[in-house]
Design an enzyme around this catalytic site. Sequence first.
Site, PDB file in Angstrom:
ATOM      1  N   GLU A 216       0.787  -1.239   0.000  1.00  0.00           N
ATOM      2  CA  GLU A 216       0.000   0.000   0.000  1.00  0.00           C
ATOM      3  C   GLU A 216       0.816   1.285   0.000  1.00  0.00           C
ATOM      4  OE1 GLU A 216      -2.672  -0.511   3.325  1.00  0.00           O
ATOM      5  OE2 GLU A 216      -3.741  -2.129   2.348  1.00  0.00           O
TER       6      GLU A 216
ATOM      7  N   GLU B 244      -6.268 -10.637  -1.553  1.00  0.00           N
ATOM      8  CA  GLU B 244      -7.070 -10.462  -0.328  1.00  0.00           C
ATOM      9  C   GLU B 244      -8.557 -10.402  -0.657  1.00  0.00           C
ATOM     10  OE1 GLU B 244      -5.575  -7.272   2.158  1.00  0.00           O
ATOM     11  OE2 GLU B 244      -3.493  -7.746   1.677  1.00  0.00           O
TER      12      GLU B 244
HETATM   13  C1  XIL Z   1      -6.198  -6.730   8.349  1.00  0.00           C
HETATM   14  C2  XIL Z   1      -6.454  -7.952   9.216  1.00  0.00           C
HETATM   15  O1  XIL Z   1      -7.341  -8.813   8.540  1.00  0.00           O
HETATM   16  C3  XIL Z   1      -7.036  -7.524  10.540  1.00  0.00           C
HETATM   17  O2  XIL Z   1      -7.129  -8.639  11.429  1.00  0.00           O
HETATM   18  C4  XIL Z   1      -6.166  -6.444  11.179  1.00  0.00           C
HETATM   19  O3  XIL Z   1      -6.780  -5.976  12.353  1.00  0.00           O
HETATM   20  C5  XIL Z   1      -5.946  -5.284  10.229  1.00  0.00           C
HETATM   21  O4  XIL Z   1      -5.403  -5.778   9.011  1.00  0.00           O
HETATM   22  N1  XIL Z   1      -5.023  -4.885   3.735  1.00  0.00           N
HETATM   23  C6  XIL Z   1      -3.985  -5.699   4.136  1.00  0.00           C
HETATM   24  C7  XIL Z   1      -4.173  -6.628   5.272  1.00  0.00           C
HETATM   25  O5  XIL Z   1      -2.929  -5.733   3.462  1.00  0.00           O
HETATM   26  O6  XIL Z   1      -2.997  -6.824   6.002  1.00  0.00           O
HETATM   27  C8  XIL Z   1      -5.283  -6.146   6.195  1.00  0.00           C
HETATM   28  O7  XIL Z   1      -5.504  -7.147   7.183  1.00  0.00           O
HETATM   29  C9  XIL Z   1      -6.538  -5.857   5.407  1.00  0.00           C
HETATM   30  C10 XIL Z   1      -6.293  -4.765   4.397  1.00  0.00           C
END
Ligand code: XIL
Length: 374
Positions: A156, A261
């Site tokens: 990101e 994701e």
């Molecule tokens: C999220 C997790 O799922 C949560 O448990 C945590 O509290 C916050 O992060 N983008 C990403 C992930 O790259 O690492 C994130 O994961 C969701 C958004």
Amino acid sequence: MKTQPFLAITSGFLAVASSLSAQPTLKEAFKNQFLIGAAVNQRQFSEQDARGAAIVKAQFNSITPENVLKWEAVHPQPDEYNFEPGDRYVEFGEKNGMTIIGHTLVWHSQTPRWVFQDAEGKDLDREALLTRMSNHIHTVVGRYKGRIKGWDVVNEALMDNGMMRQTRWLKIIGDDYIVKAFEFAHAADPNAELYYNDYSLENETKRNACVELVKKLQARGVRIHAIGTQHHNKLASPTLAQMEKTLVEFSKLGVKVCITELDVDTVASSQRNTSADVADVTRQTGTDNSQASGLPDDLQQKQAQRYAEMFALFHKHADKIDRVTLWGVTDADSWLNRPGRVNHPLLFDRNGKPKPAFDAVIKAANPPTIPIVP
Ligand code: XIL
């Protein structure tokens, strides 16, 4: 005991018959297309959540750690690493013959404040922060060398408006912090695949910015294997055309694409907000609990249709895609559940049962053949 020939034949037949009637699994369905992964939490990979662990083992052939390899978890204090959960995560993947992913090395979120400061609380200078980044990457990537197949090196770094995100990394090191992170990761494990990962890469401005970023990295001789596009999607956005364009444009760079994701947010009031920024998602609290007692049937079908269309697209472009990873296992595990905000974004419901979306995804793996009209 001597086996009775008749019994042996009968039980053999029954085994074949039951495997034929069994529901196909995700990893079987897509075995010739791409890996199919899930983000796993500690309760799953430690098998404390036995039902969740069983779903992961049966359905997925790749895993990503939802949190345990993020900086705050694995390196909470300057001189303290906590490798216990990461070690268990990697062992779980190895024991089950899975492709193991590392997430994530350099990010603005879930990174302790001390990372950017000296013992007096003053900001580090460029050299000191580069040294700290290098030590962290060498220690973490080095520990799992040859066992973790690929790393989200930088997560990101771009904003929706296409500018570089003004993180502490950028402000202190300068915009070559990304190049440096990739170089350190490559030195720590020369065989590991290295990825740049981000969300909303389907939006034109951000997609173009990512293309430019990757071109710059390549011009500097950086080895980047794939771009990870997160795909925290809504029921209607981004459009299939946007997704397709991103797949095609990224692939032209000579890199692979990973869907890293994937989830489909079902809550009505989330549909307006197309940002997958962790800070924005976390702020959406208490505003909509309309799905607390379950996902209404029309939305269940709508979500299934959405998953079907996305997987049909991934199937069409399977030559460009290495892996499709869902961000969680069952709806109960998803990060999109916030206080006062029950969500249903994944393929398995809160009882671990496959949803209509699951069946739709399996069907998308075997598209009906189109008859050739003479
Ligand atoms: C999220 C997790 O799922 C949560 O448990 C945590 O509290 C916050 O992060 N983008 C990403 C992930 O790259 O690492 C994130 O994961 C969701 C958004």
